[in-house]
Design a protein around this motif. Structure first.
Motif, PDB file in Angstrom:
ATOM      1  N   CYS A 199      -5.974  -9.113  12.069  1.00 47.38           N
ATOM      2  CA  CYS A 199      -5.389  -7.838  12.505  1.00 47.38           C
ATOM      3  C   CYS A 199      -4.403  -7.332  11.461  1.00 47.38           C
ATOM      4  O   CYS A 199      -3.542  -8.084  10.983  1.00 47.38           O
ATOM      5  N   GLY A 200      -4.511  -6.070  11.103  1.00 50.65           N
ATOM      6  CA  GLY A 200      -3.550  -5.448  10.195  1.00 50.65           C
ATOM      7  C   GLY A 200      -2.307  -5.031  10.956  1.00 50.65           C
ATOM      8  O   GLY A 200      -2.405  -4.407  12.020  1.00 50.65           O
ATOM      9  N   VAL A 201      -1.136  -5.368  10.424  1.00 49.05           N
ATOM     10  CA  VAL A 201       0.131  -5.014  11.066  1.00 49.05           C
ATOM     11  C   VAL A 201       0.784  -3.886  10.266  1.00 49.05           C
ATOM     12  O   VAL A 201       1.033  -4.028   9.065  1.00 49.05           O
ATOM     13  N   VAL A 202       1.036  -2.769  10.950  1.00 48.87           N
ATOM     14  CA  VAL A 202       1.626  -1.597  10.307  1.00 48.87           C
ATOM     15  C   VAL A 202       3.071  -1.459  10.767  1.00 48.87           C
ATOM     16  O   VAL A 202       3.334  -1.286  11.961  1.00 48.87           O
ATOM     17  N   VAL A 203       4.003  -1.565   9.842  1.00 45.46           N
ATOM     18  CA  VAL A 203       5.428  -1.398  10.160  1.00 45.46           C
ATOM     19  C   VAL A 203       5.759   0.081  10.009  1.00 45.46           C
ATOM     20  O   VAL A 203       5.625   0.651   8.924  1.00 45.46           O
TER      21      VAL A 203
END
Length: 600
Positions: free
Chosen positions: A58-62
């Motif tokens: 899963c890509g985590v976008v801050v």
């Protein structure tokens, strides 16, 4: 593993990458870090969304944009991507569901607010999950020298420390060389590949005017050029935001206020209306706008001077994200310079910070007062060269008249010196014009040799000279002394007659620049089909509870009008139509096109 191009085509509905997108995506897919500077509307989000879908996990976008996460996730879901977010708007039960979905490997993209991500509980959660990459959006927020600093961003270097083998990408639309270096240093991205795309937004027409009955100027602009269009109007103070929104509503416009002092529920409601309804004008402080994905904002107007070129560039960049013609209108006056200078002087920053703030303000004023192409100057500030004048700013479309201002400049500089460099522009102009008001008499300035030597120029003409001399560095405004004008070292040669100066002539009345239509151009015979497709989009948007652009952008609808696809196969060839949107929305639009009565 799916290919990046396959995801681009089938998920997002585009047939080719733009600019540096593919190089950035390939870098992240390979597991390397990247620092990306790309203008608003340039396609930054695809640069991390596609690698997140290609890589395992899963890509985590801050992102600092809590109020917009819902719409960003809705847009991904409409494209068939399993996405979610974690922020303070969720209940404990909702957050728990998202966390479990992450641990179960069901999420492909997760948006997280920085203040949540840096908490030990969230970090432990991420360590138990399979993470494909970290994307740090709006990365300029890490810069303490930048225009939108967020303290939580300073701790994001922990991603490199605690997740050393997971690729990271930092993205922003606005950063000069100094800010780029600070982003790299603070986020431990010194060894990352840097991708700097061009700053130019050729579809935006830049126009800057002196304040002269600003409400009338704004009203003329809105009625003559922007009738029915969505736009943003920026003001410096909350009070001015509310008064301007109320006045525009009284004038018949659909205008809403937005500033940090309003209740959060009301701010969220106004933001939702702006994103989901047509023709809304948002009147706001700079608290509004970062990350706004609305593609069809046709104008951004500033009723006060922005504090820096970076702020101006980012705020104007919210217009015309769809690539269609848009306008950036700025109305300014010398009083804005004094007010912003006082704000900088009264800030909590150290002397170095205050000095940089003054330099940024002077650069912004310089952009306002130039007589050459504004776009060339704007791009030069960011280290980019435009070889020819742009032809789409007010200075190109209506070149200003210049005159030899050497002698009047000497008079003004001399008067500033003889009055002790202790007074603001109004008083100095009064002395030059031979005023007999109480203040002039009180300080016995009627006895100075410069008293009355400038009666041949009007007050507005003298104020224009002051602004231009400040903008070019011959004078400075002392914010600590209530806006007093002070001489700089540079003025010596001009005072001695060793240097000549050409000044911009003040127009008798600000006139509208000849400009092309600011609305999407549709052939007259195609307007009924265009309106039918827009009505279909609005109905589907309301049914699914998303903004209309999440269904399809205007550019996609316009291509439908031009191509008139009659089958799923031909509709899938339209830019912006991916597999998921075809399945969800395609038949509704095909029915409109098939059943439309076309003229003979």
């Amino acid at each position: 593993m799916k290919s990046a191009h396959s995801i681009l085509e089938h998920v997002f509905g585009y047939d080719a990458f733009r600019g540096q997108q593919q190089a950035i995506i390939d870098t992240l897919i390979q597991g390397d870090d990247a620092l990306v500077l790309m203008p608003t509307g340039g396609g930054k989000s695809l640069c991390y969304q596609i690698p997140a879908l290609v890589r395992d996990g899963c890509g985590v976008v801050v992102s600092p944009l809590i109020a917009l996460m819902q719409d960003q996730v809705d847009a991904l879901k409409a494209a068939g991507v399993n996405a979610g977010f974690l922020n303070s708007s969720l209940s404990m039960e909702q957050a728990s569901e998202i966390e479990q979905a992450l641990l179960n490997g069901e999420l492909e993209l997760l948006y997280v607010a920085p203040e949540r991500l840096i908490q030990p509980r969230c970090l432990n959660l991420l360590k138990r999950a399979n993470i494909s990459l970290f994307a740090i959006d709006e990365a300029h927020c890490v810069s303490q020298w930048g225009h939108d600093f967020r303290a939580d961003y300073l701790q994001l270097s922990l991603l490199h420390e605690q997740f050393p083998h997971i690729p990271r990408v930092a993205l922003t639309a606005t950063a000069d060389e100094r800010t780029r270096q600070e982003i790299a240093q603070r986020l431990d991205l010194q060894n990352a590949a840097h991708f700097v795309s061009g700053f130019d937004r050729p579809n935006i027409q830049y126009r800057i005017e002196l304040k002269d009955k600003p409400r009338q100027q704004l009203l003329q602009f809105l009625r003559d050029e922007q009738a029915g269009n969505a736009g943003v109007i920026y003001c410096l103070s909350r009070n001015k935001v509310e008064k301007t929104a109320e006045w525009l509503s009284d004038e018949g416009f659909n205008a809403l206020p937005y500033h940090a002092g309003l209740p959060s529920e009301l701010r969220a409601h106004h933001q939702q209306r702006f994103l989901r309804e047509d023709g809304i004008i948002m009147v706001a402080t700079i608290a509004f706008g970062m990350g706004i994905d609305k593609p069809d904002v046709r104008f951004v107007a500033h009723l006060d001077l922005p504090k820096s070129i970076e702020a101006y560039y980012q705020e104007t960049g919210r217009a015309g994200r769809d690539g269609e013609a848009a306008t950036a209108l700025l109305l300014y006056g010398l009083e804005d310079v004094v007010k912003l200078g006082q704000m900088a002087a009264g800030s909590d920053g150290n002397e170095q910070f205050k000095r940089l703030e003054r330099q940024r303000l002077e650069a912004m004023l310089g952009l306002c007062e130039i007589t050459s192409c504004r776009r060339q100057t704007l791009l030069r500030y960011f280290g980019e060269t435009l070889s020819e004048p742009c032809g789409n700013c007010d200075c190109c479309l209506q070149p200003p008249v210049t005159w030899d201002g050497s002698q009047v400049s000497q008079k003004l500089l001399s008067c500033v010196y003889r009055t002790g460099q202790r007074f603001g522009a109004n008083h100095v102009v009064d002395v030059l014009r031979g005023s007999t008001n109480e203040k002039v008499m009180q300080f016995k300035h009627d006895q100075l040799s410069t008293y009355g030597i400038g009666r041949d120029l009007s007050v507005n003409e003298w104020r224009a000279v002051v602004r231009q001399l400040v903008a070019r560095g011959y004078l400075r405004v002392d914010a600590d002394a209530y806006g007093a004008l002070c001489l700089t070292e540079r003025c010596r040669a001009l005072l001695r007659g060793e240097e000549q100066i050409q000044l911009r002539k003040t127009p008798a009345k600000a006139s509208a620049v000849g400009t092309r239509s600011r609305t999407v151009e549709i052939d007259e015979q195609d307007v009924p089909l265009w309106n039918a497709l827009r009505a279909c989009r609005k109905r589907l948007a309301e049914e699914f509870g998303v903004p209309p652009y999440v269904v399809f952008h205007d550019a996609t609808l316009r291509e439908m009008v031009q191509q008139r696809p009659m089958s799923e196969r031909t509709l899938l060839k339209i830019s912006g139509v991916g597999d998921s949107k075809m399945e969800r929305f395609g038949n509704a639009f095909l029915d409109v096109i098939r059943n439309h009565e076309y003229p003979e």
